[in-house]
Design a protein around this motif. Structure first.
Motif, PDB file in Angstrom:
ATOM      1  N   ALA A 120      -5.236  15.210 -24.292  1.00 41.41           N
ATOM      2  CA  ALA A 120      -5.018  13.785 -24.513  1.00 41.41           C
ATOM      3  C   ALA A 120      -5.777  13.027 -23.435  1.00 41.41           C
ATOM      4  O   ALA A 120      -5.966  13.530 -22.326  1.00 41.41           O
ATOM      5  CB  ALA A 120      -3.528  13.447 -24.459  1.00 41.41           C
ATOM      6  N   VAL A 121      -6.206  11.819 -23.765  1.00 42.34           N
ATOM      7  CA  VAL A 121      -6.953  10.993 -22.825  1.00 42.34           C
ATOM      8  C   VAL A 121      -6.037   9.915 -22.272  1.00 42.34           C
ATOM      9  O   VAL A 121      -5.400   9.174 -23.023  1.00 42.34           O
ATOM     10  CB  VAL A 121      -8.188  10.354 -23.501  1.00 42.34           C
ATOM     11  CG1 VAL A 121      -8.973   9.505 -22.505  1.00 42.34           C
ATOM     12  CG2 VAL A 121      -9.080  11.431 -24.111  1.00 42.34           C
ATOM     13  N   ASP A 122      -5.966   9.848 -20.928  1.00 39.93           N
ATOM     14  CA  ASP A 122      -5.179   8.821 -20.253  1.00 39.93           C
ATOM     15  C   ASP A 122      -5.886   7.467 -20.369  1.00 39.93           C
ATOM     16  O   ASP A 122      -7.098   7.419 -20.622  1.00 39.93           O
ATOM     17  CB  ASP A 122      -5.049   9.150 -18.759  1.00 39.93           C
ATOM     18  CG  ASP A 122      -4.165  10.361 -18.498  1.00 39.93           C
ATOM     19  OD1 ASP A 122      -3.484  10.825 -19.426  1.00 39.93           O
ATOM     20  OD2 ASP A 122      -4.176  10.844 -17.348  1.00 39.93           O
ATOM     21  N   PRO A 123      -5.165   6.369 -20.110  1.00 44.55           N
ATOM     22  CA  PRO A 123      -5.796   5.047 -20.157  1.00 44.55           C
ATOM     23  C   PRO A 123      -7.001   4.907 -19.213  1.00 44.55           C
ATOM     24  O   PRO A 123      -7.915   4.129 -19.487  1.00 44.55           O
ATOM     25  CB  PRO A 123      -4.666   4.092 -19.733  1.00 44.55           C
ATOM     26  CG  PRO A 123      -3.412   4.811 -20.121  1.00 44.55           C
ATOM     27  CD  PRO A 123      -3.713   6.271 -19.906  1.00 44.55           C
ATOM     28  N   ASP A 124      -7.026   5.698 -18.118  1.00 46.82           N
ATOM     29  CA  ASP A 124      -8.151   5.619 -17.181  1.00 46.82           C
ATOM     30  C   ASP A 124      -9.360   6.445 -17.627  1.00 46.82           C
ATOM     31  O   ASP A 124     -10.373   6.486 -16.943  1.00 46.82           O
ATOM     32  CB  ASP A 124      -7.715   6.032 -15.773  1.00 46.82           C
ATOM     33  CG  ASP A 124      -7.391   7.514 -15.654  1.00 46.82           C
ATOM     34  OD1 ASP A 124      -7.421   8.237 -16.681  1.00 46.82           O
ATOM     35  OD2 ASP A 124      -7.099   7.969 -14.532  1.00 46.82           O
ATOM     36  N   GLY A 125      -9.259   7.115 -18.786  1.00 42.29           N
ATOM     37  CA  GLY A 125     -10.378   7.895 -19.296  1.00 42.29           C
ATOM     38  C   GLY A 125     -10.381   9.354 -18.888  1.00 42.29           C
ATOM     39  O   GLY A 125     -11.340  10.076 -19.166  1.00 42.29           O
ATOM     40  N   THR A 126      -9.324   9.807 -18.232  1.00 46.66           N
ATOM     41  CA  THR A 126      -9.223  11.217 -17.863  1.00 46.66           C
ATOM     42  C   THR A 126      -8.606  11.999 -19.020  1.00 46.66           C
ATOM     43  O   THR A 126      -7.492  11.710 -19.441  1.00 46.66           O
ATOM     44  CB  THR A 126      -8.359  11.409 -16.604  1.00 46.66           C
ATOM     45  OG1 THR A 126      -8.925  10.676 -15.525  1.00 46.66           O
ATOM     46  CG2 THR A 126      -8.263  12.888 -16.225  1.00 46.66           C
ATOM     47  N   ALA A 127      -9.358  12.975 -19.529  1.00 45.37           N
ATOM     48  CA  ALA A 127      -8.843  13.837 -20.589  1.00 45.37           C
ATOM     49  C   ALA A 127      -8.142  15.012 -19.936  1.00 45.37           C
ATOM     50  O   ALA A 127      -8.746  15.768 -19.180  1.00 45.37           O
ATOM     51  CB  ALA A 127      -9.992  14.317 -21.464  1.00 45.37           C
ATOM     52  N   ARG A 128      -6.877  15.141 -20.203  1.00 47.44           N
ATOM     53  CA  ARG A 128      -6.089  16.244 -19.657  1.00 47.44           C
ATOM     54  C   ARG A 128      -5.983  17.326 -20.724  1.00 47.44           C
ATOM     55  O   ARG A 128      -5.429  17.106 -21.797  1.00 47.44           O
ATOM     56  CB  ARG A 128      -4.730  15.754 -19.215  1.00 47.44           C
ATOM     57  CG  ARG A 128      -4.871  14.616 -18.198  1.00 47.44           C
ATOM     58  CD  ARG A 128      -3.687  14.410 -17.332  1.00 47.44           C
ATOM     59  NE  ARG A 128      -3.862  13.209 -16.537  1.00 47.44           N
ATOM     60  CZ  ARG A 128      -4.504  13.148 -15.381  1.00 47.44           C
ATOM     61  NH1 ARG A 128      -5.057  14.235 -14.885  1.00 47.44           N
ATOM     62  NH2 ARG A 128      -4.620  12.023 -14.719  1.00 47.44           N
TER      63      ARG A 128
ATOM     64  N   ALA B 185     -14.093  13.470 -25.959  1.00 47.83           N
ATOM     65  CA  ALA B 185     -15.153  12.549 -25.527  1.00 47.83           C
ATOM     66  C   ALA B 185     -15.518  11.597 -26.657  1.00 47.83           C
ATOM     67  O   ALA B 185     -15.764  10.410 -26.434  1.00 47.83           O
ATOM     68  CB  ALA B 185     -16.376  13.331 -25.059  1.00 47.83           C
ATOM     69  N   THR B 186     -15.534  12.111 -27.873  1.00 47.41           N
ATOM     70  CA  THR B 186     -15.909  11.299 -29.030  1.00 47.41           C
ATOM     71  C   THR B 186     -14.780  10.371 -29.455  1.00 47.41           C
ATOM     72  O   THR B 186     -14.962   9.165 -29.551  1.00 47.41           O
ATOM     73  CB  THR B 186     -16.291  12.212 -30.219  1.00 47.41           C
ATOM     74  OG1 THR B 186     -17.345  13.077 -29.798  1.00 47.41           O
ATOM     75  CG2 THR B 186     -16.751  11.403 -31.411  1.00 47.41           C
ATOM     76  N   ASP B 187     -13.599  10.941 -29.695  1.00 47.18           N
ATOM     77  CA  ASP B 187     -12.476  10.158 -30.213  1.00 47.18           C
ATOM     78  C   ASP B 187     -11.748   9.368 -29.137  1.00 47.18           C
ATOM     79  O   ASP B 187     -11.247   8.282 -29.398  1.00 47.18           O
ATOM     80  CB  ASP B 187     -11.446  11.069 -30.888  1.00 47.18           C
ATOM     81  CG  ASP B 187     -11.996  11.754 -32.124  1.00 47.18           C
ATOM     82  OD1 ASP B 187     -13.117  11.441 -32.548  1.00 47.18           O
ATOM     83  OD2 ASP B 187     -11.281  12.621 -32.669  1.00 47.18           O
ATOM     84  N   GLY B 188     -11.647   9.927 -27.943  1.00 52.74           N
ATOM     85  CA  GLY B 188     -10.833   9.313 -26.905  1.00 52.74           C
ATOM     86  C   GLY B 188     -11.604   8.664 -25.779  1.00 52.74           C
ATOM     87  O   GLY B 188     -11.020   8.189 -24.823  1.00 52.74           O
ATOM     88  N   ALA B 189     -12.923   8.666 -25.883  1.00 53.90           N
ATOM     89  CA  ALA B 189     -13.780   8.064 -24.858  1.00 53.90           C
ATOM     90  C   ALA B 189     -13.488   8.623 -23.458  1.00 53.90           C
ATOM     91  O   ALA B 189     -13.426   7.894 -22.480  1.00 53.90           O
ATOM     92  CB  ALA B 189     -13.647   6.544 -24.879  1.00 53.90           C
ATOM     93  N   ALA B 190     -13.323   9.932 -23.385  1.00 57.04           N
ATOM     94  CA  ALA B 190     -13.048  10.575 -22.097  1.00 57.04           C
ATOM     95  C   ALA B 190     -14.233  10.393 -21.148  1.00 57.04           C
ATOM     96  O   ALA B 190     -15.381  10.565 -21.536  1.00 57.04           O
ATOM     97  CB  ALA B 190     -12.772  12.057 -22.309  1.00 57.04           C
TER      98      ALA B 190
END
Length: 167
Positions: free
Chosen positions: A73-81, A109-114
């Protein structure tokens, strides 16, 4: 392997297979750390179903059988965990974990803008650490959980390639 393994988004119908596979795969981690009460071994089905709804869950299938899975999942800050990367013991050491890791990185990266990817593993989990480093992850921190376990957090930028040649 006679059949080819396909990677796709998990569905609600995959929940029980994923949970059973998770239980099987985390036995070795529990043994390594002497702790059979770890969250992956005690996670209830409802919690996994919520992860299917709220995050990104990919599975690898050999025919109809789920043989590997990963969540993120991608956090609001753009970090994908990224977490719970599991591969059936009989399917390990064939590159499937690396393929699944690359697939979830691409999806997030594509869907969540990581902007970056982060994951963790235990300090004694040498195979995991080797694979993550091979895929461009570098250690950013450690956290001692108890006398048996120190969690190692690794991270890489979303623009980092999947493999590094020095690994």
């Amino acid at each position: 392997m006679g059949m080819s393994v396909t990677i796709s988004a998990a569905t609600e119908q995959d929940a029980e297979q994923i949970l059973k596979l998770q239980y099987l795969c985390y036995q070795s981690e529990a043994e390594l750390y002497g702790d059979y009460g770890i969250e992956p071994l005690t996670q209830p089905l409802d919690s996994l179903r919520a992860e299917l709804t709220d995050g990104t869950v990919l599975v690898a299938r050999l025919g109809e059988e789920v043989v590997a899975s990963v969540r993120g999942a991608v956090d609001p800050d753009g970090t994908a965990r990224i977490n719970k990367l599991i591969v059936h013991p009989r399917m390990q050491r064939h590159g499937l974990g690396g393929r699944l890791l690359a697939a979830i990185e691409t999806k997030l990266a594509t869907d969540g803008a990581a902007k970056s990817f982060q994951l963790f593993t235990g300090h004694r989990s040498d195979r995991n650490l080797r694979m993550y480093r091979k895929h461009g992850y570098a250690q950013v921190s450690t956290e001692r959980v108890d006398e048996r376990l120190t969690l190692v957090t690794l991270q890489k930028g979303a623009d980092t390639g999947a493999f590094v040649t020095s690994a």
